[in-house]
Design a protein around this motif. Structure first.
Motif, PDB file in Angstrom:
ATOM      1  N   ARG A  18       0.841  -1.195   0.000  1.00 14.58           N
ATOM      2  CA  ARG A  18       0.000   0.000   0.000  1.00 14.58           C
ATOM      3  C   ARG A  18       0.870   1.237   0.000  1.00 14.58           C
ATOM      4  NH1 ARG A  18      -3.708  -2.394   4.863  1.00 14.58           N
ATOM      5  NH2 ARG A  18      -4.645  -4.037   3.608  1.00 14.58           N
ATOM      6  N   GLU A  20      -1.727  -2.367  -3.881  1.00 16.01           N
ATOM      7  CA  GLU A  20      -3.162  -2.460  -3.560  1.00 16.01           C
ATOM      8  C   GLU A  20      -3.872  -1.123  -3.772  1.00 16.01           C
ATOM      9  OE1 GLU A  20      -3.840  -4.152   0.323  1.00 16.01           O
ATOM     10  OE2 GLU A  20      -2.217  -5.589  -0.017  1.00 16.01           O
ATOM     11  N   TYR A  21      -3.327  -0.093  -3.126  1.00 14.92           N
ATOM     12  CA  TYR A  21      -3.961   1.227  -3.324  1.00 14.92           C
ATOM     13  C   TYR A  21      -2.994   2.345  -3.033  1.00 14.92           C
ATOM     14  CZ  TYR A  21      -4.661   1.189   1.771  1.00 14.92           C
ATOM     15  OH  TYR A  21      -4.482   1.143   3.118  1.00 14.92           O
ATOM     16  N   ILE A  22      -3.482   3.532  -3.422  1.00 18.04           N
ATOM     17  CA  ILE A  22      -2.646   4.726  -3.216  1.00 18.04           C
ATOM     18  C   ILE A  22      -3.488   5.762  -2.493  1.00 18.04           C
ATOM     19  CG2 ILE A  22      -1.477   6.643  -4.404  1.00 18.04           C
ATOM     20  CD1 ILE A  22      -0.918   4.818  -6.709  1.00 18.04           C
ATOM     21  N   SER A  23      -2.909   6.385  -1.493  1.00 14.24           N
ATOM     22  CA  SER A  23      -3.601   7.513  -0.867  1.00 14.24           C
ATOM     23  C   SER A  23      -2.972   8.809  -1.380  1.00 14.24           C
ATOM     24  CB  SER A  23      -3.496   7.419   0.646  1.00 14.24           C
ATOM     25  OG  SER A  23      -2.224   7.878   1.066  1.00 14.24           O
ATOM     26  N   SER A  24      -3.476   9.927  -0.893  1.00 16.38           N
ATOM     27  CA  SER A  24      -2.979  11.215  -1.425  1.00 16.38           C
ATOM     28  C   SER A  24      -1.487  11.413  -1.150  1.00 16.38           C
ATOM     29  CB  SER A  24      -3.794  12.363  -0.840  1.00 16.38           C
ATOM     30  OG  SER A  24      -3.624  12.412   0.573  1.00 16.38           O
ATOM     31  N   THR A  77      -8.813  -0.179  -8.672  1.00 15.05           N
ATOM     32  CA  THR A  77      -8.944   0.759  -7.551  1.00 15.05           C
ATOM     33  C   THR A  77      -8.049   1.967  -7.755  1.00 15.05           C
ATOM     34  OG1 THR A  77      -9.232  -1.201  -6.181  1.00 15.05           O
ATOM     35  CG2 THR A  77      -8.909   0.893  -5.045  1.00 15.05           C
ATOM     36  N   GLU A  92      -9.160   4.151 -10.559  1.00 18.74           N
ATOM     37  CA  GLU A  92     -10.263   5.022 -10.152  1.00 18.74           C
ATOM     38  C   GLU A  92      -9.742   6.268  -9.421  1.00 18.74           C
ATOM     39  OE1 GLU A  92     -14.131   4.387  -7.452  1.00 18.74           O
ATOM     40  OE2 GLU A  92     -13.760   2.742  -8.853  1.00 18.74           O
ATOM     41  N   VAL A  93      -8.765   6.020  -8.542  1.00 20.54           N
ATOM     42  CA  VAL A  93      -8.145   7.155  -7.834  1.00 20.54           C
ATOM     43  C   VAL A  93      -7.529   8.125  -8.832  1.00 20.54           C
ATOM     44  CG1 VAL A  93      -6.244   7.780  -6.279  1.00 20.54           C
ATOM     45  CG2 VAL A  93      -7.725   5.849  -5.707  1.00 20.54           C
ATOM     46  N   ILE A 149     -10.393  10.031 -10.499  1.00 23.08           N
ATOM     47  CA  ILE A 149     -10.998  11.042  -9.623  1.00 23.08           C
ATOM     48  C   ILE A 149     -10.100  12.274  -9.520  1.00 23.08           C
ATOM     49  CG2 ILE A 149     -11.581  11.532  -7.209  1.00 23.08           C
ATOM     50  CD1 ILE A 149     -12.402   8.572  -6.943  1.00 23.08           C
ATOM     51  N   THR A 150      -8.832  12.031  -9.378  1.00 20.14           N
ATOM     52  CA  THR A 150      -7.905  13.121  -9.089  1.00 20.14           C
ATOM     53  C   THR A 150      -7.367  13.808 -10.334  1.00 20.14           C
ATOM     54  OG1 THR A 150      -6.165  11.471  -8.992  1.00 20.14           O
ATOM     55  CG2 THR A 150      -7.155  12.137  -6.907  1.00 20.14           C
ATOM     56  N   PHE A 169      -5.236  12.561 -12.266  1.00 23.80           N
ATOM     57  CA  PHE A 169      -3.886  12.040 -12.548  1.00 23.80           C
ATOM     58  C   PHE A 169      -3.848  11.241 -13.843  1.00 23.80           C
ATOM     59  CE2 PHE A 169      -0.704  12.279  -8.914  1.00 23.80           C
ATOM     60  CZ  PHE A 169      -1.314  13.381  -8.337  1.00 23.80           C
ATOM     61  N   THR A 224     -10.929  -1.162   0.523  1.00 19.55           N
ATOM     62  CA  THR A 224      -9.827  -0.349   0.019  1.00 19.55           C
ATOM     63  C   THR A 224     -10.149   1.125   0.157  1.00 19.55           C
ATOM     64  OG1 THR A 224      -9.375  -2.072  -1.576  1.00 19.55           O
ATOM     65  CG2 THR A 224      -8.382   0.078  -1.999  1.00 19.55           C
ATOM     66  N   ILE A 230      -8.236   3.950   2.335  1.00 18.19           N
ATOM     67  CA  ILE A 230      -7.712   5.213   1.820  1.00 18.19           C
ATOM     68  C   ILE A 230      -8.242   6.370   2.659  1.00 18.19           C
ATOM     69  CG2 ILE A 230      -7.710   6.789  -0.159  1.00 18.19           C
ATOM     70  CD1 ILE A 230      -7.865   4.286  -1.967  1.00 18.19           C
ATOM     71  N   ASP A 237      -6.589   6.619   5.937  1.00 21.05           N
ATOM     72  CA  ASP A 237      -5.245   7.140   5.729  1.00 21.05           C
ATOM     73  C   ASP A 237      -5.279   8.654   5.615  1.00 21.05           C
ATOM     74  OD1 ASP A 237      -2.367   6.275   4.972  1.00 21.05           O
ATOM     75  OD2 ASP A 237      -2.922   7.754   3.446  1.00 21.05           O
ATOM     76  N   GLU A 238      -6.204   9.145   4.797  1.00 27.10           N
ATOM     77  CA  GLU A 238      -6.275  10.589   4.557  1.00 27.10           C
ATOM     78  C   GLU A 238      -6.707  11.336   5.815  1.00 27.10           C
ATOM     79  OE1 GLU A 238      -5.123  11.621   1.924  1.00 27.10           O
ATOM     80  OE2 GLU A 238      -5.355  10.027   0.426  1.00 27.10           O
ATOM     81  N   THR A 242      -8.400  19.462 -10.677  1.00 26.81           N
ATOM     82  CA  THR A 242      -7.825  18.196 -11.137  1.00 26.81           C
ATOM     83  C   THR A 242      -7.538  18.208 -12.627  1.00 26.81           C
ATOM     84  OG1 THR A 242     -10.044  17.342 -11.390  1.00 26.81           O
ATOM     85  CG2 THR A 242      -8.926  16.831  -9.331  1.00 26.81           C
ATOM     86  N   ARG A 244       0.327  21.305 -10.815  1.00 30.50           N
ATOM     87  CA  ARG A 244      -0.468  20.694  -9.749  1.00 30.50           C
ATOM     88  C   ARG A 244       0.127  20.875  -8.374  1.00 30.50           C
ATOM     89  NH1 ARG A 244      -4.561  17.052 -11.515  1.00 30.50           N
ATOM     90  NH2 ARG A 244      -4.900  16.526  -9.357  1.00 30.50           N
ATOM     91  N   LEU A 273      -6.051  17.215  -1.924  1.00 28.39           N
ATOM     92  CA  LEU A 273      -6.417  16.082  -2.783  1.00 28.39           C
ATOM     93  C   LEU A 273      -6.973  14.926  -1.976  1.00 28.39           C
ATOM     94  CD1 LEU A 273      -6.347  15.709  -5.791  1.00 28.39           C
ATOM     95  CD2 LEU A 273      -4.155  14.548  -5.569  1.00 28.39           C
ATOM     96  N   GLY A 274      -6.427  14.753  -0.771  1.00 29.05           N
ATOM     97  CA  GLY A 274      -6.871  13.625   0.070  1.00 29.05           C
ATOM     98  C   GLY A 274      -8.352  13.749   0.404  1.00 29.05           C
ATOM     99  N   TYR A 278     -10.507  15.498  -1.022  1.00 28.17           N
ATOM    100  CA  TYR A 278     -11.274  15.407  -2.258  1.00 28.17           C
ATOM    101  C   TYR A 278     -11.519  13.956  -2.641  1.00 28.17           C
ATOM    102  CZ  TYR A 278     -12.519  15.979  -7.140  1.00 28.17           C
ATOM    103  OH  TYR A 278     -13.180  15.913  -8.333  1.00 28.17           O
ATOM    104  N   MET A 279     -10.510  13.131  -2.519  1.00 26.83           N
ATOM    105  CA  MET A 279     -10.652  11.708  -2.848  1.00 26.83           C
ATOM    106  C   MET A 279     -11.668  11.043  -1.929  1.00 26.83           C
ATOM    107  SD  MET A 279      -6.739  10.620  -3.505  1.00 26.83           S
ATOM    108  CE  MET A 279      -6.953   8.903  -3.145  1.00 26.83           C
TER     109      MET A 279
END
Lengths: 96, 793
Positions: A19, A48-52, A79, A82-83, A86-87, A89, B693, B697, B700-701, B752, B759, B764-765, B767-768
């Protein structure tokens, strides 16, 4: 998180497993030594996933690579995709 | 005293006696005596009245007149066959022996026999013609006349060799005796009917066939009677005159001038007059019969002239007409008797041939009308009744066919209706059964296929549990349809989370609109805050629920109900509240429970309900409802269920167990521990991998934000709490910290669309998180930042 780096001349391939979040992002940031690298490939097969926090590291890498070479991201799971979507990226990164 | 007044008084004695006995039967315990005793008493008293008549005969026109026969007639016709016979026998036998103490012997046989016959006649009439009921006044009057005519006929019959004297007696008695006896029986009959409140004025539709035929028969008989009597009178008068003619002619021819005075028959004679000294003969021809008065006696007269005088032959009319009168009386009496017999025979025949069969048909029809369609009518004694029977049987067969068809259709439709209604009631899905905060069970047993009772339970938008029990006025389809309306309206309002009394006020307004059928609903609604156990409720004219707290016995929640729903527009409903403590059980029901009745129409009632609840050994809500239902069933026994029976039981178990993890000094390294904890819990709740998941996230944020910014340079406590929610199914994640107030939802949203170079990673966190969660709520309360994240599974 496991970071597996493969350096081949000027091209660096980094495979991430686990992660990429607030706790692990600093590890990646430290592991990415991009000076002199022309081609950077990030392999997300086992991520698995990425946070900000992770996104911040990837954005920093993208900014640096834009000025000195090329960067691609590979094997992005749904997943993470999707991040990215949304962002925004998804427009910045080159995803293979 | 005038003998007519005496006779009137004599005639009135049986009337008084009749009224007396009738009052005795109506008003006193006389009726409780055995029938034979009563009959004997009445018979003896009326027999005594008959004896009185004999002993106190009233002299009239040279004869003793009485109305002895009225007594047995009254006894027999108005009180019963045995009484009539007893009275007749007593009166008759006494008359037989009365000659020994001075009563006339001439009519001894006739009087004795007639009195006995009067009793027997009255007895037979009552027993066989009137089914032991009192006959009408017309029949009574006619009976009096007929019996006396019979009596007078017997006078002739028993004195056949002394017909002229018999005729004299009969002549003297006929009118007084007929009037006296006839009116005696008539008035007795009328007064008794009045006292006993018998129907006097007969409605036309109540007049039987036999009565109609009787009337017309009576008219014919009377006309025939008068016609034959007049004709006979004419003929007999003619014969009498021609016989007188012969007698007078012979007398005049035979008379010799020297013996001018002779006798003719018994009372006639010849005499001589000069210069019309006795009667003026100038108007009449010689040797021709004429009628006039001589010496004041009406007579047939004939004269013959001789020299200076006239010989008159005189034959009094009384003697000349004696034979005519006897034959007229006898004939008249016989006609009356013959017509009376004919009359009775026709009555009896009609009764046997038509009326009794008609009754048989009617009995069958009554069974059919009362629902016994298997009844067959079998009156086959003649063609008409066979046709009638067959016609009715065919109609009933056809009817049976139609009914069976209609029943099948209605059954099917009712089954649909029942299914639809059952589907409208909420089911105990896992959303209700798996909640740890409460246990609930409800049941509705309609009295008919469909009912007007209903219950309901659902979560409001604020997550409270609403539950409701209601009863629509009436039963069956109309109630069921109104029930659907009421249920929908109440739920639509209450589900929004508005106060329950306001929901009732609004629903009442809606239900009053277009409520032409004037139906109404009683309802009790409760809304529980499952966190705290606080319940708010409102009662619209409904039975007060029962509550059990800890080990205390069940007791009613005393709170005055408001007005019924749909009763009047503009009614405002009140709100009650109560704090449910963990373990408290609430039992809500409809009046089908408390107003269930048993075979002796006793109600189940509040006390039996409390007893039933207190005696319940089951710990489950279903067990409680079933126990109460079985108590109601046992109480009702064989009595049919009159009303729908609806019950709802709910137990509050306390706030939901929370799953949370807290840290005294929040730091980034906590995230790993939190994530591990959350993953374990989410797996228990059945969270999909993707949701896990996204939650990871989000944690975490948000948690890293708390660590970095909440306590500025220091660190402080932080809590992450997880709650599995059911409506909708999902996970509620709550972050609590005691840091500076900060609403992350107010953070500036990142652009975004910018390129990598432009950027900035800030914001962003959050926002996600906002993008991936279904609902986020922030509040600052009690110096705590609380952030709620909800994510559907």
């Amino acid at each position: 998180m496991d970071i597996n780096k493969t350096l081949n001349g000027e091209s660096l391939e980094v495979a991430l497993a686990g992660r990429l979040d607030t706790t692990t992002a600093p590890e990646l940031e430290a592991a990415l030594e991009l000076d002199g690298i022309k081609d950077l490939a990030l392999d997300f097969s086992n991520l698995e996933y990425i946070s900000s926090a992770g996104l911040r590291v990837i954005l920093a890498a993208q900014k640096k690579m834009s000025s000195q070479g090329n960067m691609v991201v590979r094997n992005v799971n749904d997943t993470i995709r999707e991040v990215f979507e949304i962002t925004g990226f998804i427009d910045i990164l080159t995803i293979e | 005293m005038n003998s007519y007044i005496k006779l009137g008084i004599a005639a009135f004695i049986p009337v008084i006696a009749s009224v007396f006995f009738c009052l005795l039967e109506e008003k006193t315990k006389f009726k409780k005596l055995p029938y034979p005793v009563r009959q004997a008493i009445i018979g003896i008293i009326f027999g005594a009245i008959a004896i009185l008549g004999t002993e106190y005969g009233i002299p009239m026109n040279g004869a003793q007149v009485n109305c002895r026969d009225a007594a047995p007639l009254c006894a027999g016709l108005l009180f019963g066959a045995p009484a009539g016979i007893i009275a007749g026998v007593i009166g008759g036998v006494e008359r037989w022996f009365a000659v020994y103490w001075g009563v006339g012997t001439f009519t001894r046989v006739a009087c004795s026999v007639a009195t006995i016959i009067a009793g027997i006649y009255a007895a037979l009439l009552r027993k066989f013609l009137f089914d032991d009921k009192r006959p009408s006044w017309m029949i009574s009057f006619a009976s009096g006349i007929v019996i006396e005519v019979f009596h007078l006929s017997l006078v002739f019959l028993t004195n056949i060799h002394n017909a002229e004297k018999a005729a004299q007696v009969v002549k003297a008695c006929t009118i007084p005796i007929l009037v006296a006896t006839g009116s005696s029986v008539l008035f007795a009959s009328i007064f008794v009917a009045g006292v006993a409140k018998d129907k006097m004025l007969i409605d036309r539709k109540d007049v039987g066939i036999s009565q109609t035929i009787q009337r017309w028969l009576l008219v014919c008989v009377v006309i025939a009677f008068f016609a034959t009597t007049a004709f006979l009178n004419m003929v007999q008068t003619g014969i009498a005159e021609s016989q007188a003619n012969v007698v007078l002619t012979q007398a005049l021819e035979n008379v010799s001038p020297g013996h001018s005075i002779t006798t003719i028959g018994e009372t006639g004679y010849t005499t001589v007059q000069k210069d019309n000294e006795f009667i003026d003969t100038s108007k009449y021809k010689e040797m021709k019969i004429f009628k006039t008065e001589i010496w004041g006696v009406p007579s047939f007269i004939m004269y013959k002239n001789q020299l200076d005088s006239q010989i008159l032959a005189v034959y009094p009319l009384a003697e000349a007409n004696a034979t005519r009168d006897i034959s007229l009386y006898v004939n008249t009496f016989m006609e009356v008797l013959v017509f009376a017999v004919m009359f009775l025979l026709i009555f009896l025949l009609i009764k046997r041939v038509v009326v009794e069969r008609m009754h048989k048909v009617n009995e069958g029809l009554e069974l059919i009308t009362n629902g016994d369609l298997s009844e067959e009518i079998n009156v086959h004694d003649n063609k008409e009744f066979t046709e009638l029977s067959n016609g009715i049987n065919h109609t009933v067969d056809a009817l049976k066919g139609y009914i069976a068809e209609a029943e099948a259709r209605i059954d099917q439709e009712l089954q649909f209706a029942k299914d639809i209604q059952a589907a409208a009631l909420p089911r105990l899905t896992s959303a209700f059964t798996e909640r740890p905060e409460f246990d609930i069970y409800a049941s509705m047993d309609p009295a008919k296929e469909v009912g007007g009772d209903f219950f309901d339970f659902y979560y409001t938008r604020e997550g409270k549990l609403n539950f409701l029990v209601a009863d629509v006025s009436g039963k069956g389809i109309p109630a069921a349809m109104f029930m659907m309306r009421a249920k929908t309206q109440i739920k639509a309002l209450a589900e929004t989370g508005m106060p329950v009394n306001d929901a009732f006020t609004g629903a009442n307004k809606g239900l009053c609109e277009g409520n032409e059928a004037n139906m109404f609903v009683t309802a009790w609604i409760g809304s529980v805050d499952l966190e705290k156990g606080a319940i708010e409720f409102s009662n619209a004219g409904h039975n007060v629920p029962v509550l059990k707290h800890a080990d205390e016995p069940w007791k009613f929640i005393q709170n005055p109900p408001g007005f019924i729903l749909a009763g009047m527009d503009g009614v405002k409903y009140r709100k009650g509240d109560y704090m449910l403590r963990p373990g408290d059980i609430l039992f809500v029901y409809t009046d089908g429970v408390t107003e269930a009745n048993n075979a002796t129409n006793e109600l189940f009632g509040d006390d039996r309900l409390l007893d039933a609840l207190n005696s319940c050994e089951s710990d489950t809500m279903e067990g409680i409802c079933k126990h109460v239902k079985s108590c109601v069933d046992n109480f009702a026994g064989s009595a049919p269920q009159f009303d729908d029976i609806t019950m709802l039981a709910i137990r509050y178990n306390g706030p939901p167990p929370r799953t949370e993890i807290s840290f005294e000094n929040a730091q980034i390294s906590d995230i790993t521990e939190i994530t591990e904890f959350v993953e374990t819990e989410l797996e228990k709740f059945g969270s999909p991998l993707k949701v896990t998941t996204q939650i990871n996230i989000a944690i975490d944020e948000i948690y890293s934000n708390i660590v970095k910014y909440a306590y500025e340079n220091n660190s402080g406590p932080a809590t992450v709490r997880l709650e599995h929610q059911h409506e909708p199914n999902g996970i509620l994640v709550t972050f609590i910290d005691k840091g500076i107030p900060y609403n992350p939802l107010n953070a500036k949203e990142p652009d975004t669309t910018l390129s990598a170079e432009e950027r900035d990673i800030g914001g962003l966190g959050i926002y996600m998180v906002k993008q991936s969660m279904d609902e986020i709520i922030y509040e600052y309360k009690d110096e705590k930042n609380t952030l709620y994240l909800f994510k559907k599974f």
